[in-house]
Scaffold this active site. Structure first.
Site, PDB file in Angstrom:
ATOM      1  CE1 TYR A 309      -3.059  -2.962   0.355  1.00  0.00           C
ATOM      2  CE2 TYR A 309      -3.118  -2.668   2.729  1.00  0.00           C
ATOM      3  CZ  TYR A 309      -3.506  -3.359   1.595  1.00  0.00           C
ATOM      4  OH  TYR A 309      -4.335  -4.442   1.705  1.00  0.00           O
ATOM      5  CD  GLU A 384     -21.062  -5.697  20.654  1.00  0.00           C
ATOM      6  OE1 GLU A 384     -21.062  -6.422  19.643  1.00  0.00           O
ATOM      7  OE2 GLU A 384     -21.810  -5.901  21.638  1.00  0.00           O
TER       8      GLU A 384
END
Length: 408
Positions: A309, A384
């Site tokens: 990348y 979460e």
């Protein structure tokens, strides 16, 4: 309703949280690795069903883009701006050890980098933005991308022409971090993450009896000298203000016998840089050092690099927008003091479209973010509830860019 800076995206994120958690857990329990994650794609598309979105599939991956064309721009007689929001979908090839009730059911695969949360937050943002589609003054491209973990998924999707379906004027992505306080947003202008390549070398000597090394060309000490020379090159020839990392992770050779010298030795490692100039310097130096030292000892060598990348470069204007929107959705913001040497294939998008990636802290409640299991760890977990903020931040970034671009 007219969307403006007062839109309550925080509440919208909270409204989506239940569904976002359910989707994240479903994806987490059924991880897929690489460019083709069809079950994950199906889960995301099922969650988006019935929304006013144009779906365009990648031909070389299981990725897709979902395009929302806002009604506000059409009423104004123009197409308005276009913004891209990206979420990656693939997992890592590792065995989960979290003990969660929704832990991976698939041996050798785990969502240890948060891509399950990224996908679920992007779906939540799509739902929240679709609910206000009639007033959006432009177009939003939701990019659901597999193959981030070393497979160049973003590049493949771009080569498939998916970004041309609605050419973005800006692009944004969120990446969770269990080693940041819950709800904290962290990013920086300029280089955020490094280029990342895999380096290889093979030293070819002449093996024989270990008791008579003078008659041989032993490749192992030559390989060791190469490793040390590579480290010296970085220390003495690479500017500290534009750094590089070159880590040799594997040195292999020999026959397994104590008295036999093998013909070859091999090196494997990773190279990281924060600019294209230093990247080019390191590529040339690696080949020159490997072959030159081998030749000096009468051996030969092969050196090659698997290009990875590019550098992830954040646009300063996009970073300023992240800071503004992080405050608007009720969370903390901090500037990263220095880039990280990890790699990220969202760099391919940012090479073509101005924008930024930001980190979102998800340290589990009651934990010490400084010592939590990090990304790519078999015990990595998240808080979460923070995904509601991720949804809200996606929405705020999209709305504000559509409304006024990068202008304050």
């Amino acid at each position: 309703m007219t969307l403006d800076a007062t839109t309550d995206w925080t509440s919208a994120g909270e409204e989506q949280l239940g569904d976002v958690i359910a989707l994240r857990r479903a994806i987490h329990a059924d991880p897929e690795v690489g460019l083709h994650c069809p079950r994950t794609t199906d889960k995301a598309k099922a969650a988006l069903a019935g929304l006013p979105l144009e779906i365009h599939d990648s031909t070389s991956t299981s990725g897709f883009v979902a395009i929302l064309r806002g009604g506000g721009a059409a009423r104004a007689g123009s197409n308005g701006r276009t913004v891209l929001l990206r979420g990656d979908m693939d997992a890592l090839p590792m065995e989960e050890a979290t003990g969660l009730p929704f832990a991976s059911r698939n041996a050798g695969a785990m969502h240890a980098c948060g891509h399950d949360a990224h996908t679920a937050m992007l779906v939540g943002a799509a739902k929240a933005l679709c609910a206000r589609a009639d007033e959006l003054p432009g177009t939003i491209v939701f990019m659901f991308q597999p193959g981030e973990e070393g497979h160049h998924g973003a590049r493949f999707m771009m080569d498939d022409g998916l970004l041309a379906k609605a050419a973005p004027d800006a692009a944004f992505a969120l990446h969770i971090s269990p080693n940041m306080p819950a709800g904290m947003v962290l990013t920086r202008a300029g280089p955020l993450l490094a280029s990342a390549e895999t380096v290889h070398a093979r030293i070819i000597g002449r093996g024989g009896h270990a008791a008579m090394p003078h008659d041989l060309i032993d490749p192992l000490p030559i390989a060791c000298e190469i490793v040390l020379a590579l480290q010296s090159f970085i220390a003495r020839r690479i500017p500290v203000a534009d750094p590089a990392v070159l880590t040799i992770t594997t040195l292999s050779g020999g026959t397994g016998a104590h008295n036999i010298v093998g013909d070859t030795a091999e090196l494997l490692g990773t190279m990281r840089t924060l600019s294209e100039a230093t990247r080019a310097t390191m590529h040339a130096a690696f080949a020159r050092i490997v072959t030159g030292i081998a030749e000096a000892h009468g051996a030969t060598a092969e050196a090659w690099i698997d290009r990875g990348y590019p550098v992830t470069q954040n646009d300063a204007r996009a970073v300023a927008l992240y800071e503004e929107c992080a405050g608007a959705v009720g969370g903390g913001y901090a500037t990263m003091p220095a880039p990280m040497m990890g790699g990220e294939d969202f760099a391919y998008v940012l090479r073509e479209v101005p924008g930024a990636m930001a980190f979102l802290g998800v340290a589990p409640e009651g934990s010490d973010h400084r010592t939590n299991p990090p990304l790519h760890n078999v015990k990595m977990t998240i808080e979460e509830s923070v995904m509601a903020k991720g949804v809200a931040l996606h929405c705020a970034m999209a709305e504000r860019f559509l409304a006024r671009g990068f202008n304050a």
